[in-house]
Every structure is written in structure tokens, then in C-alpha cells.
Scaffold this active site. Sequence first.
Site, PDB file in Angstrom:
ATOM      1  N   ASP A 189       0.852  -1.182   0.000  1.00  0.00           N
ATOM      2  CA  ASP A 189       0.000   0.000   0.000  1.00  0.00           C
ATOM      3  C   ASP A 189       0.887   1.231   0.000  1.00  0.00           C
ATOM      4  O   ASP A 189       1.959   1.245   0.607  1.00  0.00           O
ATOM      5  CB  ASP A 189      -0.967   0.015   1.191  1.00  0.00           C
ATOM      6  CG  ASP A 189      -0.276   0.061   2.546  1.00  0.00           C
ATOM      7  OD1 ASP A 189       0.133   1.166   2.974  1.00  0.00           O
ATOM      8  OD2 ASP A 189      -0.130  -1.001   3.176  1.00  0.00           O
ATOM      9  N   GLU A 280      -8.283   4.492  11.856  1.00  0.00           N
ATOM     10  CA  GLU A 280      -7.216   4.177  12.805  1.00  0.00           C
ATOM     11  C   GLU A 280      -6.961   5.369  13.715  1.00  0.00           C
ATOM     12  O   GLU A 280      -7.735   6.322  13.764  1.00  0.00           O
ATOM     13  CB  GLU A 280      -5.950   3.803  12.033  1.00  0.00           C
ATOM     14  CG  GLU A 280      -5.474   4.882  11.066  1.00  0.00           C
ATOM     15  CD  GLU A 280      -4.113   4.569  10.456  1.00  0.00           C
ATOM     16  OE1 GLU A 280      -3.116   4.714  11.180  1.00  0.00           O
ATOM     17  OE2 GLU A 280      -4.060   4.173   9.268  1.00  0.00           O
TER      18      GLU A 280
END
Length: 631
Positions: A189, A280
Site C-alpha cells: 500500500d 485508525e
Amino acid sequence: MTMHHAPEPRTPSPGRRRRLVAPRALSIAALSFALMVPLVPAGAQEPAPSPAATASATAEPSSTTGPTTPADGAGVAPAPAAPSTAPSPTPSPSRSTAAPSPTASATASTRPAPTLEEEIGELGASMGQGLKRLRESGDVQAPTDREQTLNALVKDIGVDAASAQVAAEPPANAAAASTWRPPGIQGIDVSSHQFEVDWRTAYNQGARFAYVKATEGTGYKNPYFGQQYGGSAGVGMVRGAYHFALPGTTSGAAQANYFVDNGGGWSADGRTLPPLLDVEYNPYTSLGNDCYNMSAAQMVSWIRDFSNTVRARTGRVPMIYTTTDWWNRCTGNSRAFNDHPLHIAAYNQSGPGAMPSSWSFYSVWQYSASGPFVGDSNVWNGSAQQLSAFVRNSGSGNEQQAQPGVNELHYRGATPASSAMGIASDTVLSCDWNGDGISTPATFSGGIWTIRNSMSTSDPGTRFTFGNGTDQPICGDWNGDGVETIGVYRSGVAYVRNANAAGPANGTIVYGARGDVAIVGDWDRDGYDTLGVARPNGAAKQFILTNSNIRATVARTFLFGNASDVPVSGDWTNSGYSTVGVKRGAQWFLAHSNVRVAADSVFAFGNRGDRAITGRWAAGRGTSVGVVRPR
């Protein structure tokens, strides 16, 4: 309890079972090493070292000789180290989760607090940013050294010039980046923090899928999205887009629409991964605490709003990226999203650890931020065929299609004759975990055990960690109390526990060599299970058994079956003696003696590609066979 070997034999009770464990089957040169590898401060906790790191444990005999025989007293380490288990997926931040208090410093009090726009800057946040900061400083709102270096460079010369300058500088010490990768299909990613990515290099290193940051909140777009998203597809990767959530700034629906409008769409073209929501630790002081100053109920409602909007716009629910620690604290360990695939973050070489309550498995594991690939390194939890089906959203229609095929368990001569447990990537084994005389299934994956005390598919089992991801799980009655307990076998060394729970190893048994397959049984009918190993010997399978877990010398060795056969063991005749057998395709060949070894029982059960398990499917009966078959 210290594992020991009985000084005098004893006769086991008639209902005592015996069974076998079934065996299972750089980053690109874009940044200097200082920018590439997150630093770990002095005193920071690193994963425990492998207990198999001692020289005596890794001595490897010739493949044609018996197993390594330790020197006197070496069979059980006086203070055995626990196998390296998965640490908590994310350490809890050391700082308070309350909104930061103003400093008492007169200088600081006159300095205006940064705005959200200033904190986002040119590069924005990236997937796993909070976890990286925790590892370096313990504070999710303190930029890492790498972030500070990049931000200073961008501020000084601009984002385009910074990209060109960084790309032109070879890594100062690329060899020091992590090269470890777990087995499976690899992926990466990236975000604007990686600037323009050399996708051909990433592909040649083994990456086959990618997630690219598209947006953040409702005001930030990755300036390198086109190069990263198009470039990954151009070299043959399947790729998808992710959104860095800023809950509380705008609604979930508003951010979902901004995401889909700016790269976060999906189509069933066979090369587009589903949209990904990165939710997150809050990286910005202007937005409050780690949970964005939101309650658990508010956070769950926001995620649901985002998900519903993405599904309405694209036809798919988003995959959710998070850590177990953040999810537990900021959603109250919500179980509301079990129809969403999970992208779990945990930086270690032991496994992703315990899942948040919404999930019993993960689809993608982000296992490293420091190599082997550019950006963050990930692994898909399943086969290439399952990844292809996931990309296309084909199959049963269940949105959680990242799940590899569920394991069917079929038992010969048992009631019920079948059940289900775990997924295709799990190792399945069966033992008498509670001493009731009946073997029941367990799964092992990445150091995580799940043990059932019944054959019911509705039994959630008990979950804990013991061992490493590449270990062979084993089980046996190591201390003669009638209860079979866990162990792992690693390169000629077994680490065993006298309880079916997480904890240190109670015994370390040095026996065999790297590449051997461990089997377990009561070879001499003294009531204690001991090790055996199986290995190819020319065209045949060689079995090497020991009758002691303290001084594990060779008690008996013989050839039985073909080199490619799957070794098994059990008390086939219910006599109290364990003997060996092999599975070859759909055929089973079982020996009733370890002295005059012959195929005393031959029959067909299961299919050629099934994996073997064995166990006592009823109290008072001998060991029988079973198979594990992914759906």
C-alpha cells in the site's frame, strides 16, 4: 508443570485415546535508508526471539541417519523460552487518550495551535501512520523521523521537486531493510509519502496487489494517485483505492461520496479491489484524542454511514483497515461489521494476533512498514483463485468474500460424520483437549490456536497464541495426565505446553532435523506421548521414534510407505500402543505394530487432495481417520 518421563510404565485406562497430528500440507530505490526504515527507540519492545535460536537446537543430521540425539540433560531445557508468539497487534499508546492539555510554557502558550489544514499539509496521513508512530515514540500524534524529513523537504523545495530529488538519491543502506515476508500472495500500500512509485521493480520483487491512497476527509486528494493507481495496474497488479478517515470532521456519507468521486469506485473488471476504509489512530492534535473525541457509539454510527454510502454508490461494502487495539478502544470492540472484509495491521513476524470481535479471520495482513516492498508490505490470506473471486465479487453473495474456503471435516466412523472449522489456510488437527476420551478439532494459523471441545460447528472454541507462523502444530499427553495439550515443532525442536492456553513452553525436546515432519504417540504403552519424525529416504518414508522426552534417543526406526506419502499415527487397534500409517491419495495404509511393520489395514476414505487428520471420534474406541477438505 515440568514435563517428565515416567520412571515406571503404567497401563492407560481403556478409554484413553491416541492420535496423530496431521501435518500441513527492496523496496524500490526511492528513499535513503533514513527515510525507509522506521526507527525503534532504545527500550522499545521487539518481538521475542525464536526459542529455536540455540546452536544445539538447530544441529541437522544427515537425511539418512537417525534424529539428533542431545547430550545428557539437554532434552529439556532448564528454563525453556516460550515460542515467539504474536505480540499485541498494537501497543496501547503511552500518552493519555484525553485531548492534550495546553502547555505551561509561556513561549508555547503564545504559539497558535496548528489548524487541521496545516497538520495535513502537502502529504497528508498514510495507512498505518499511527502504528508507525507508536513503534518509534509511543505517541500517535508525534511525527516519525521519516515524516519530519519528508515534510521539511516538501516545505523547502515543493512536492514535485522533493519527489524528483528523493527518486534520484539511491538508498544509503537498502540492505538493512526487512526482507522477511510471510508465505502467501504479496501486496503493498502506498500514498503521497512514496511519491512516484517504480511499479515494475515492485512487481519483480513479488508484489501482486496494491492499495493506493485516494483521499482523506473531504479536502485532501493524493497528488500521485494517477501514477500510483494506473502504474500498479499497468504492470499487472490488481489494485484498489483507500480513504483515510477523519471521523467527526464531516459525516461518513460526505467522506464516502468524496472518496468515490475521486478514485474510490469499484467495477467487476477483474482487476479492481473493493474500496478500503482506513480507520485508525487520529494523527492530528487539532482533532482531539486517538478516537477523534468520539464515543464508541458515535464511531460505529460514522463507520456505518460511510459503509452504507459506499455500498449504495459502488455495489460493495468497503474492506476495513484497522488495528485490534484501536478497534477495541474506539468502537467498543463492535461486532457490527462482520459482513465486511478485514485488513488488519500488526508489524511482526509471528502473525496478526487476535482479531477484533467483528471478525473471525482477516483478508489482508499489513505485516511490515520497513520492507520488503516500497510503502507498507501486505499479504493476502488465501489462494490466487480466491483473490480473483474477491476482486470480482463472485461467489455466494456474502460480502465477506475475502474468506478462503471454509474447511469441511469428515470423520470415518464418527457421529456426526462431518463438521466444519477454520479456513483453507489453517492447519487442522484433532486431540482430546479436555480428557474426556474424545478427540475434537483445532486450527492453527500464524501462531494462533483455536480449540474446540466438541464437534459442533456452533462451538466458537478457545483462542490463544503459542508458536510462530511457520511452526508445525502438534499435541500430545506430555505429562501422562490423560489430557492432550499443545506444542509446536520447528526445525528439529519441539516446544510443548502442559496446558491448552498461552504461556511459556514447559518442555523443549531436541529431536529430528530441519525438514522432518513430527508425529506423536505412546509408542511403548507407558501412558506418555513422545515424539517421532518422518522423512523421505530414497523412494520410501522413514519413521524414527523415541520413547523419552528427556533423553530423546532413537528407540526404533523403519521404512514404511512411499517418500511422498503423508505420515500419520494412532492407536488403531485400541490396544494402548500407538503405531504409524500413511495416507496416499485417497488410500490409507495403517500398521498395527512398530516391530513387524506391515500394511495391516488398507482402505479408501476421502479424496486425493484432502488433508489427513486422526483421532478417537468416540470414547473407548481406537483411533480412526478423517480428512480436511476446503469448500
